[in-house]
Design a protein around this motif. Sequence first.
Motif, PDB file in Angstrom:
ATOM      1  N   PHE A  98       0.841  -1.207   0.000  1.00 22.28           N
ATOM      2  CA  PHE A  98       0.000   0.000   0.000  1.00 22.28           C
ATOM      3  C   PHE A  98       0.872   1.250   0.000  1.00 22.28           C
ATOM      4  CE2 PHE A  98       0.642  -1.756   4.151  1.00 22.28           C
ATOM      5  CZ  PHE A  98       0.857  -0.701   5.018  1.00 22.28           C
ATOM      6  N   THR A  99       1.996   1.163  -0.731  1.00 21.64           N
ATOM      7  CA  THR A  99       2.985   2.236  -0.785  1.00 21.64           C
ATOM      8  C   THR A  99       2.403   3.560  -1.262  1.00 21.64           C
ATOM      9  OG1 THR A  99       4.738   0.622  -1.165  1.00 21.64           O
ATOM     10  CG2 THR A  99       5.224   2.891  -1.788  1.00 21.64           C
ATOM     11  N   GLU A 100       1.393   3.514  -2.142  1.00 22.16           N
ATOM     12  CA  GLU A 100       0.866   4.764  -2.704  1.00 22.16           C
ATOM     13  C   GLU A 100       0.172   5.661  -1.691  1.00 22.16           C
ATOM     14  OE1 GLU A 100      -2.115   1.559  -4.215  1.00 22.16           O
ATOM     15  OE2 GLU A 100      -0.027   1.649  -3.639  1.00 22.16           O
ATOM     16  N   VAL A 101      -0.181   5.136  -0.519  1.00 24.48           N
ATOM     17  CA  VAL A 101      -0.852   5.962   0.498  1.00 24.48           C
ATOM     18  C   VAL A 101       0.201   6.771   1.237  1.00 24.48           C
ATOM     19  CG1 VAL A 101      -2.294   5.944   2.567  1.00 24.48           C
ATOM     20  CG2 VAL A 101      -2.721   4.304   0.724  1.00 24.48           C
ATOM     21  N   LYS A 102       0.054   8.076   1.200  1.00 20.28           N
ATOM     22  CA  LYS A 102       1.027   8.972   1.818  1.00 20.28           C
ATOM     23  C   LYS A 102       0.389   9.903   2.844  1.00 20.28           C
ATOM     24  CE  LYS A 102       3.989   8.796  -2.262  1.00 20.28           C
ATOM     25  NZ  LYS A 102       4.464   7.512  -1.896  1.00 20.28           N
ATOM     26  N   THR A 103      -0.903   9.807   3.032  1.00 19.68           N
ATOM     27  CA  THR A 103      -1.610  10.684   3.959  1.00 19.68           C
ATOM     28  C   THR A 103      -1.377  10.230   5.396  1.00 19.68           C
ATOM     29  OG1 THR A 103      -3.321  11.001   2.291  1.00 19.68           O
ATOM     30  CG2 THR A 103      -3.866  11.647   4.550  1.00 19.68           C
ATOM     31  N   PRO A 104      -0.878  11.124   6.248  1.00 15.66           N
ATOM     32  CA  PRO A 104      -0.658  10.746   7.647  1.00 15.66           C
ATOM     33  C   PRO A 104      -1.962  10.344   8.327  1.00 15.66           C
ATOM     34  CG  PRO A 104       0.457  12.813   7.142  1.00 15.66           C
ATOM     35  CD  PRO A 104      -0.432  12.496   5.971  1.00 15.66           C
ATOM     36  N   GLY A 105      -1.856   9.391   9.237  1.00 17.69           N
ATOM     37  CA  GLY A 105      -3.016   8.950   9.994  1.00 17.69           C
ATOM     38  C   GLY A 105      -2.766   7.593  10.620  1.00 17.69           C
ATOM     39  N   THR A 106      -3.807   7.072  11.246  1.00 13.70           N
ATOM     40  CA  THR A 106      -3.760   5.743  11.848  1.00 13.70           C
ATOM     41  C   THR A 106      -4.675   4.834  11.048  1.00 13.70           C
ATOM     42  OG1 THR A 106      -3.306   6.690  14.016  1.00 13.70           O
ATOM     43  CG2 THR A 106      -4.078   4.422  13.970  1.00 13.70           C
ATOM     44  N   TYR A 107      -4.174   3.680  10.676  1.00 13.89           N
ATOM     45  CA  TYR A 107      -4.877   2.791   9.757  1.00 13.89           C
ATOM     46  C   TYR A 107      -4.830   1.352  10.250  1.00 13.89           C
ATOM     47  CZ  TYR A 107      -4.156   6.718   6.539  1.00 13.89           C
ATOM     48  OH  TYR A 107      -4.144   7.950   5.958  1.00 13.89           O
ATOM     49  N   TYR A 108      -5.583   0.505   9.581  1.00 17.47           N
ATOM     50  CA  TYR A 108      -5.434  -0.945   9.705  1.00 17.47           C
ATOM     51  C   TYR A 108      -5.753  -1.565   8.359  1.00 17.47           C
ATOM     52  CZ  TYR A 108     -10.543  -1.155  10.400  1.00 17.47           C
ATOM     53  OH  TYR A 108     -11.902  -1.022  10.259  1.00 17.47           O
ATOM     54  N   LEU A 109      -5.274  -2.794   8.158  1.00 11.50           N
ATOM     55  CA  LEU A 109      -5.526  -3.534   6.926  1.00 11.50           C
ATOM     56  C   LEU A 109      -6.578  -4.597   7.187  1.00 11.50           C
ATOM     57  CD1 LEU A 109      -1.833  -3.973   5.799  1.00 11.50           C
ATOM     58  CD2 LEU A 109      -3.549  -2.580   4.652  1.00 11.50           C
ATOM     59  N   GLN A 110      -7.414  -4.831   6.195  1.00 10.30           N
ATOM     60  CA  GLN A 110      -8.459  -5.853   6.276  1.00 10.30           C
ATOM     61  C   GLN A 110      -8.371  -6.702   5.014  1.00 10.30           C
ATOM     62  OE1 GLN A 110     -11.128  -5.507   8.857  1.00 10.30           O
ATOM     63  NE2 GLN A 110     -11.686  -7.578   8.318  1.00 10.30           N
ATOM     64  N   ALA A 111      -8.307  -8.027   5.202  1.00 12.82           N
ATOM     65  CA  ALA A 111      -8.315  -8.965   4.072  1.00 12.82           C
ATOM     66  C   ALA A 111      -9.296 -10.071   4.437  1.00 12.82           C
ATOM     67  CB  ALA A 111      -6.926  -9.527   3.807  1.00 12.82           C
ATOM     68  N   GLY A 112     -10.468 -10.036   3.838  1.00 19.21           N
ATOM     69  CA  GLY A 112     -11.524 -10.968   4.230  1.00 19.21           C
ATOM     70  C   GLY A 112     -11.917 -10.674   5.665  1.00 19.21           C
ATOM     71  N   SER A 113     -11.881 -11.676   6.526  1.00 23.70           N
ATOM     72  CA  SER A 113     -12.236 -11.479   7.936  1.00 23.70           C
ATOM     73  C   SER A 113     -11.023 -11.180   8.805  1.00 23.70           C
ATOM     74  CB  SER A 113     -12.942 -12.731   8.467  1.00 23.70           C
ATOM     75  OG  SER A 113     -12.063 -13.842   8.395  1.00 23.70           O
ATOM     76  N   VAL A 114      -9.855 -11.098   8.198  1.00 25.41           N
ATOM     77  CA  VAL A 114      -8.612 -10.896   8.951  1.00 25.41           C
ATOM     78  C   VAL A 114      -8.273  -9.413   8.998  1.00 25.41           C
ATOM     79  CG1 VAL A 114      -6.180 -11.534   9.128  1.00 25.41           C
ATOM     80  CG2 VAL A 114      -7.828 -13.147   8.190  1.00 25.41           C
ATOM     81  N   ARG A 115      -7.992  -8.939  10.207  1.00 23.79           N
ATOM     82  CA  ARG A 115      -7.688  -7.521  10.407  1.00 23.79           C
ATOM     83  C   ARG A 115      -6.321  -7.392  11.076  1.00 23.79           C
ATOM     84  NH1 ARG A 115     -11.312  -3.039  13.683  1.00 23.79           N
ATOM     85  NH2 ARG A 115      -9.550  -1.718  14.192  1.00 23.79           N
ATOM     86  N   SER A 116      -5.542  -6.430  10.604  1.00 26.66           N
ATOM     87  CA  SER A 116      -4.229  -6.184  11.201  1.00 26.66           C
ATOM     88  C   SER A 116      -4.385  -5.329  12.459  1.00 26.66           C
ATOM     89  CB  SER A 116      -3.328  -5.442  10.210  1.00 26.66           C
ATOM     90  OG  SER A 116      -3.696  -4.075  10.138  1.00 26.66           O
ATOM     91  N   PRO A 117      -3.324  -5.243  13.262  1.00 27.27           N
ATOM     92  CA  PRO A 117      -3.313  -4.219  14.316  1.00 27.27           C
ATOM     93  C   PRO A 117      -3.281  -2.836  13.665  1.00 27.27           C
ATOM     94  CG  PRO A 117      -1.596  -5.867  14.679  1.00 27.27           C
ATOM     95  CD  PRO A 117      -2.153  -6.112  13.315  1.00 27.27           C
ATOM     96  N   GLU A 118      -3.639  -1.826  14.413  1.00 30.60           N
ATOM     97  CA  GLU A 118      -3.566  -0.454  13.895  1.00 30.60           C
ATOM     98  C   GLU A 118      -2.104  -0.022  13.816  1.00 30.60           C
ATOM     99  OE1 GLU A 118      -6.091   2.130  16.173  1.00 30.60           O
ATOM    100  OE2 GLU A 118      -7.900   1.027  15.584  1.00 30.60           O
ATOM    101  N   PHE A 119      -1.809   0.833  12.848  1.00 34.86           N
ATOM    102  CA  PHE A 119      -0.459   1.356  12.674  1.00 34.86           C
ATOM    103  C   PHE A 119      -0.549   2.782  12.176  1.00 34.86           C
ATOM    104  CE2 PHE A 119      -1.746  -0.896   8.864  1.00 34.86           C
ATOM    105  CZ  PHE A 119      -1.518   0.048   7.861  1.00 34.86           C
ATOM    106  N   LYS A 120       0.567   3.467  12.255  1.00 30.57           N
ATOM    107  CA  LYS A 120       0.631   4.879  11.900  1.00 30.57           C
ATOM    108  C   LYS A 120       1.349   5.064  10.575  1.00 30.57           C
ATOM    109  CE  LYS A 120       2.131   9.218  13.951  1.00 30.57           C
ATOM    110  NZ  LYS A 120       2.693   9.865  15.129  1.00 30.57           N
TER     111      LYS A 120
END
Length: 196
Positions: A92-114
């Motif tokens: 997801f290199t193209e995202v450059k906007t600062p913030g807090t995010y998480y990744l979702q793939a199907g029912s699997v969710r990552s921890p939040e990251f900055k």
Amino acid sequence: MKTFKQTILTILFLVSSILLSAQDKPQTWIRINQLGYSNSAVKIAVMGSKTGQKVKQFELIDASTSKRVLRKNAGKNFGQYGPFNTSYRLDFTEVKTPGTYYLQAGSVRSPEFKIGNDAYTGAADFALKYMRQQRCGYNPFLKATCHPLDGYTVYGPMPDTTFIDVTGGWHDATDYLQYSTTSANATYSMLAAYRD
């Protein structure tokens, strides 16, 4: 004394409880850089599944708004990696906007990251504090001394059991074992950081 029937029922209950609890444990994870990602950095997470779960797409979600910022193809399944039967590099290199995010793939969710140019602020200080805590000899974090009388010769030019002060360096882990390679690696890392 329990009857045979009660014993069998108890065993069946225990076996079914173990099987149900095993099913509740996650078998697929999305591993992220826990420190975060700077705005202009390459941003990749790894999804791995012990069950061989396959995924076609993943999403990047803004944690503060729960809105999708990016939906992208997961790409190639890289197959077995460590304990995982399937693995994907989620880019997801193209995202450059600062913030807090998480990744979702199907029912699997990552921890939040900055994502932000300050993502690594304080990381070096944290690592140095941990190294101070892992130091052998006088430990300023614990305000205690360890291994003060542990160094005795077994072979060498001195008689066996001659005392040698071997304090200093770093413990291998929180078990307080000490190996020369651990101290050498820590010393190299600090010198390389100073050089760079």
